[in-house]
Every structure is written in C-alpha cells, then in structure tokens.
Write an enzyme that holds these catalytic residues in place. Structure first.
Site, short mmCIF file in Angstrom:
data_model
loop_
_atom_site.label_atom_id
_atom_site.label_comp_id
_atom_site.label_asym_id
_atom_site.label_seq_id
_atom_site.Cartn_x
_atom_site.Cartn_y
_atom_site.Cartn_z
N PHE A 56 21.77 48.01 49.90
CA PHE A 56 21.39 49.37 50.32
C PHE A 56 21.68 50.31 49.14
CE2 PHE A 56 21.18 53.20 52.75
CZ PHE A 56 20.57 52.90 53.96
N ILE B 94 25.46 57.42 50.82
CA ILE B 94 24.96 58.77 50.50
C ILE B 94 24.61 59.48 51.80
CG2 ILE B 94 23.21 60.09 49.24
CD1 ILE B 94 22.94 57.61 47.37
N THR C 279 22.19 62.36 59.60
CA THR C 279 22.92 61.98 60.82
C THR C 279 24.39 61.69 60.51
OG1 THR C 279 22.57 59.61 60.57
CG2 THR C 279 20.79 60.86 61.61
N HIS D 155 25.67 58.78 60.53
CA HIS D 155 25.79 57.39 60.08
C HIS D 155 26.71 57.28 58.87
CE1 HIS D 155 24.25 53.37 60.68
NE2 HIS D 155 24.14 53.22 59.38
N PHE E 53 38.30 49.03 45.85
CA PHE E 53 37.35 49.96 46.49
C PHE E 53 36.44 50.57 45.42
CE2 PHE E 53 35.94 53.84 48.52
CZ PHE E 53 35.78 53.48 49.84
N1 INI Z 1 24.60 51.41 53.81
C1 INI Z 1 24.95 51.76 52.55
O1 INI Z 1 25.39 50.89 51.77
N2 INI Z 1 24.86 53.05 52.15
C2 INI Z 1 24.39 54.03 52.97
O2 INI Z 1 24.29 55.19 52.52
C3 INI Z 1 24.02 53.68 54.29
N3 INI Z 1 23.53 54.69 55.18
O3 INI Z 1 23.73 55.88 54.92
O4 INI Z 1 22.94 54.40 56.21
C4 INI Z 1 24.13 52.33 54.69
N4 INI Z 1 23.78 51.95 55.94
C5 INI Z 1 23.56 50.57 56.30
C6 INI Z 1 24.85 49.89 56.75
O5 INI Z 1 25.71 49.65 55.64
C7 INI Z 1 24.55 48.54 57.39
O6 INI Z 1 23.93 47.68 56.48
C8 INI Z 1 23.68 48.65 58.64
O7 INI Z 1 24.21 49.61 59.54
C9 INI Z 1 23.59 47.28 59.37
O8 INI Z 1 24.90 46.87 59.79
#
Ligand code: INI
Length: 154
Positions: free
Chosen positions: A23, A83, A87, A89, A114
């Site tokens: 991601f 980032i 929402t 999240h 970390f």
């Molecule tokens: N994962 C990230 O690595 N960075 C992000 O900014 C992010 N946002 O903002 O949604 C993100 N979401 C996905 C999350 O890590 C999981 O892969 C997903 O929820 C499935 O478990």
C-alpha cells in the site's frame, strides 16, 4: 568504574528481515531502497537480507511476529506509509502498527524496528522517503543494526 554499553553501526553477520507494505508502494519502495542501501553500506551481503512484501501496514505485524519468533534474524525492519485520508481509517491503521511493533519488542528477543511513516499529506511522506527529511527506511536500518549489536552485548 562506569560500564557503558553501546551498539556499533555494523551489519555484522546476522540476518535482517524487512517487512514492507505494498500500500502506497510509490513511497514504501523508496523506504525499502534506503534500508537495503544502508544495510549494504554497513557490510551486509545479499544473503543477509530477506524482503517480505505484505498488502498493507496492518499486515506488517503478524508477518513480523512470525519472523521474530523464528529466531533466524538479528532484527526485523517494518516499513510502511500511512497517509491520512477522508475517514478514520488512518487512525486505526496507525494504532494497529504502533501497538503491534511495540508488542513484538516487549514479547520477543528479536528487535522490531518502526519504520512506518504516519503522515498528514503525501508531500510529508515524499519528504521522508528520500528527499528533504532524509529516508526513514535508511534510519530504520541504522536502528536495526545498532539494536542487533547492542542486544548481542547484553
Ligand atoms: N495501509 C497502508 O499501508 N497505508 C495507508 O495509508 C492505508 N490507508 O490509509 O488505508 C492502509 N490501509 C490498508 C490496511 O493496511 C490493510 O491492508 C487493509 O485494511 C486490509 O487489512
């Protein structure tokens, strides 16, 4: 006589596992590059470095935990980029990764580092992925080597 214990900045002969999130790969690939470059500049050979890709930052902890429990690694580097969006999240992902890495450090002998960016904007992340503010992946590699060496002395 005061005894002082310090970790040296050398890769030594141990192995380093890097768990990196896909991601925001535009950012995390640069953190990974910085981490590998730093380990290599401090003496690590290719055989000492294992890279594990995971879907997102939430998935870093379970994989890092398995790697830590295996006892095969001198340190586990956790690299991701969270980032903020529209929402809540962001907050949940940040909570999971900070608690997860902390838990590994409390419960396992292998240190987990970390190296996850938690940014308000994409610009902040870019600045920390090899531009104005350095490279957080390289900083994580420095911490990994120092902690691995330090713990070997205690
Ligand atoms: N994962 C990230 O690595 N960075 C992000 O900014 C992010 N946002 O903002 O949604 C993100 N979401 C996905 C999350 O890590 C999981 O892969 C997903 O929820 C499935 O478990």
């Amino acid at each position: 006589m005061i005894q002082e214990i310090k970790g040296q900045l050398t890769a030594g002969s141990g192995k380093y596992a890097i768990v990196v999130s896909r991601f925001n790969e535009f950012i995390t690939s640069r953190l990974l590059g910085g981490a590998i470059d730093c380990l290599q500049r401090h003496g690590a050979k290719d055989e000492q470095i294992t890279v594990v890709w995971v879907p997102g930052t939430v998935e870093i902890t379970p994989v890092a935990r398995r790697l830590a429990d295996s006892g095969k690694y001198a340190a586990i580097l956790c690299l991701g980029a969270v980032i903020r969006g529209q929402t809540t999240h962001y907050d949940l992902v940040c909570q999971q990764i900070s608690r997860g890495v902390g838990q590994i450090n409390f419960e396992c002998k292998t240190p987990a580092i970390f190296g996850v960016l938690t940014c308000e904007t994409l610009e902040q992340a870019i600045e920390r992925a090899g531009t104005k503010q350095g490279n957080a992946g390289a900083a994580a590699a420095m911490a990994a080597m120092e902690m691995a060496d330090l713990l070997s002395r205690i």
